[in-house]
Design an enzyme around this catalytic site. Structure first.
Site, PDB file in Angstrom:
ATOM      1  N   SER A 147      21.653  24.834 -63.121  1.00 55.13           N
ATOM      2  CA  SER A 147      21.750  26.131 -63.806  1.00 55.13           C
ATOM      3  C   SER A 147      21.735  25.885 -65.312  1.00 55.13           C
ATOM      4  CB  SER A 147      23.055  26.838 -63.442  1.00 55.13           C
ATOM      5  OG  SER A 147      23.296  27.934 -64.313  1.00 55.13           O
ATOM      6  N   TYR A 174      32.307  26.604 -62.519  1.00 53.74           N
ATOM      7  CA  TYR A 174      30.888  26.644 -62.131  1.00 53.74           C
ATOM      8  C   TYR A 174      30.070  25.776 -63.092  1.00 53.74           C
ATOM      9  CZ  TYR A 174      26.259  28.613 -61.037  1.00 53.74           C
ATOM     10  OH  TYR A 174      24.939  28.784 -60.690  1.00 53.74           O
TER      11      TYR A 174
HETATM   12  P1  NDP Z   1      22.407  33.085 -52.997  1.00 54.32           P
HETATM   13  O1  NDP Z   1      23.873  33.319 -52.874  1.00 54.32           O
HETATM   14  O2  NDP Z   1      21.494  34.257 -53.032  1.00 54.32           O
HETATM   15  O3  NDP Z   1      21.937  32.075 -51.831  1.00 54.32           O
HETATM   16  C1  NDP Z   1      22.632  30.865 -51.668  1.00 54.32           C
HETATM   17  C2  NDP Z   1      21.940  30.020 -50.622  1.00 54.32           C
HETATM   18  O4  NDP Z   1      22.699  28.799 -50.512  1.00 54.32           O
HETATM   19  C3  NDP Z   1      21.919  30.677 -49.265  1.00 54.32           C
HETATM   20  O5  NDP Z   1      20.737  30.339 -48.570  1.00 54.32           O
HETATM   21  C4  NDP Z   1      23.140  30.054 -48.591  1.00 54.32           C
HETATM   22  O6  NDP Z   1      23.021  29.955 -47.178  1.00 54.32           O
HETATM   23  C5  NDP Z   1      23.112  28.651 -49.171  1.00 54.32           C
HETATM   24  N1  NDP Z   1      24.439  28.061 -49.087  1.00 54.32           N
HETATM   25  C6  NDP Z   1      25.559  28.423 -49.766  1.00 54.32           C
HETATM   26  N2  NDP Z   1      26.613  27.705 -49.338  1.00 54.32           N
HETATM   27  C7  NDP Z   1      26.136  26.884 -48.369  1.00 54.32           C
HETATM   28  C8  NDP Z   1      26.733  25.903 -47.546  1.00 54.32           C
HETATM   29  N3  NDP Z   1      28.050  25.625 -47.596  1.00 54.32           N
HETATM   30  N4  NDP Z   1      25.958  25.232 -46.667  1.00 54.32           N
HETATM   31  C9  NDP Z   1      24.619  25.497 -46.576  1.00 54.32           C
HETATM   32  N5  NDP Z   1      23.999  26.422 -47.325  1.00 54.32           N
HETATM   33  C10 NDP Z   1      24.752  27.107 -48.207  1.00 54.32           C
HETATM   34  O7  NDP Z   1      22.229  32.213 -54.313  1.00 54.32           O
HETATM   35  P2  NDP Z   1      20.970  31.983 -55.275  1.00 54.32           P
HETATM   36  O8  NDP Z   1      19.714  31.967 -54.517  1.00 54.32           O
HETATM   37  O9  NDP Z   1      21.119  32.861 -56.437  1.00 54.32           O
HETATM   38  O10 NDP Z   1      21.333  30.497 -55.794  1.00 54.32           O
HETATM   39  C11 NDP Z   1      20.663  29.338 -55.362  1.00 54.32           C
HETATM   40  C12 NDP Z   1      20.971  28.215 -56.326  1.00 54.32           C
HETATM   41  O11 NDP Z   1      20.550  28.592 -57.631  1.00 54.32           O
HETATM   42  C13 NDP Z   1      22.469  27.896 -56.436  1.00 54.32           C
HETATM   43  O12 NDP Z   1      22.625  26.501 -56.557  1.00 54.32           O
HETATM   44  C14 NDP Z   1      22.872  28.602 -57.721  1.00 54.32           C
HETATM   45  O13 NDP Z   1      23.999  27.993 -58.324  1.00 54.32           O
HETATM   46  C15 NDP Z   1      21.620  28.436 -58.543  1.00 54.32           C
HETATM   47  N6  NDP Z   1      21.464  29.392 -59.634  1.00 54.32           N
HETATM   48  C16 NDP Z   1      21.354  30.739 -59.402  1.00 54.32           C
HETATM   49  C17 NDP Z   1      21.208  31.607 -60.464  1.00 54.32           C
HETATM   50  C18 NDP Z   1      21.087  33.082 -60.298  1.00 54.32           C
HETATM   51  O14 NDP Z   1      21.158  33.809 -61.302  1.00 54.32           O
HETATM   52  N7  NDP Z   1      20.870  33.598 -59.082  1.00 54.32           N
HETATM   53  C19 NDP Z   1      21.180  31.115 -61.860  1.00 54.32           C
HETATM   54  C20 NDP Z   1      21.289  29.687 -61.985  1.00 54.32           C
HETATM   55  C21 NDP Z   1      21.421  28.877 -60.908  1.00 54.32           C
HETATM   56  P3  NDP Z   1      23.926  30.854 -46.168  1.00 54.32           P
HETATM   57  O15 NDP Z   1      23.932  32.253 -46.665  1.00 54.32           O
HETATM   58  O16 NDP Z   1      23.212  30.663 -44.866  1.00 54.32           O
HETATM   59  O17 NDP Z   1      25.269  30.230 -46.144  1.00 54.32           O
END
Ligand code: NDP
Length: 237
Positions: A132, A146
């Site tokens: 991020s 975070y």
């Molecule tokens: P979402 O919350 O929309 O999606 C998160 C994804 O990660 C889901 O597919 C979820 O799967 C999976 N996940 C979370 N915890 C687990 C776990 N314990 N085991 C397996 N899978 C897991 O998040 P984003 O798409 O927004 O974020 C994706 C990445 O991008 C993250 O690393 C986030 O920190 C990073 N990011 C996001 C930003 C934003 O503005 N959106 C900005 C900067 C970075 P499930 O639901 O099946 O558990």
């Protein structure tokens, strides 16, 4: 479009948001895609049916589960670690167990997944972790823990790039800024403050993040390693 025909790809955390866009992009470009999920069973099954990718239930908070799922895929050409959670709030009152679980998912899982993948990865493999821009800049209160997780990935990429560079394996971090997902909706309560920090005042789409990820996984990026790739509309500028 990048030609990923027959490239074996694992996306850790691919059921929703940025991870799902990465699954779609790599599948469209011909890769043999597998992805993990934890809680979103229906979304994972729907994505698998849509893309032909294989969905695997595996909790990224569990180190043994992470290393088992990586090892079980055999030699991976591409590993993308996207799973992440964002716990924001008053540092004095946030639940320490929730913070530690975030450290498990956002730091320990990428590290152990990357190392495990490298055991079997062929020459020229790719390891990409979704970090991020908050690893570089945390311009509001409540984001310290975070930000810790995303800064930690930077040291990891620099070090592992040197560990695996002799084999042509690259290790890179993609650093999104505000991106429209369930975690940070473009019409959510934080949106106005977020775009206020940006030069281009709109959220990124998950597809834009997937595009940079595909570039780093592709043949033109074979000399790019140990580096952070910010894609944030100028949030960190
Ligand atoms: P979402 O919350 O929309 O999606 C998160 C994804 O990660 C889901 O597919 C979820 O799967 C999976 N996940 C979370 N915890 C687990 C776990 N314990 N085991 C397996 N899978 C897991 O998040 P984003 O798409 O927004 O974020 C994706 C990445 O991008 C993250 O690393 C986030 O920190 C990073 N990011 C996001 C930003 C934003 O503005 N959106 C900005 C900067 C970075 P499930 O639901 O099946 O558990």
């Amino acid at each position: 479009m990048t030609d990923f025909t027959s490239k074996k790809t694992l996306v850790i955390g691919g059921s929703r948001g940025i991870g799902a866009a990465i699954v779609r992009r790599f599948a469209k470009d011909g890769a043999d895609v597998r992805f993990t999920y934890a809680g979103s069973h229906d979304a994972a099954q729907a994505l698998a049916a849509e893309t032909g990718a294989t969905a695997i239930k595996s909790d990224a908070a569990d180190r043994q589960a992470v290393t088992d799922v990586v090892a079980a895929q055999g030699p991976l050409d591409i590993l993308v670690v996207n799973a992440g959670v964002g716990i924001l709030g008053d540092a004095l009152t946030l639940d320490p167990d929730a913070i530690d679980r975030m450290f498990d998912i956002n730091i320990r899982a990428p590290y152990h997944a990357a190392v495990e993948a490298a055991r079997q990865m062929p020459e020229g493999g790719r390891i990409i972790v979704i970090g991020s821009v908050n690893g570089d800049r945390m311009p509001f209160a409540g984001g310290a823990a975070y930000a810790v997780t995303k800064s930690a990935l930077q040291g990891m990429a620099r070090g592992l790039a040197r560990d695996f560079g002799a084999r042509g394996i690259t290790v890179n971090i993609v650093q999104p800024g505000p991106t429209d997902t369930d975690m940070n909706p473009a019409d959510g309560p934080m949106a106005e403050a977020m775009t206020g920090f940006m030069a281009i005042k709109r959220y990124a789409t998950s597809e834009e993040i997937a595009g940079l990820t595909a570039y780093l996984a592709g043949p033109e990026a074979s000399i790019i390693t140990g580096a952070m790739h910010t894609i944030d509309g100028g949030f960190g500028a």
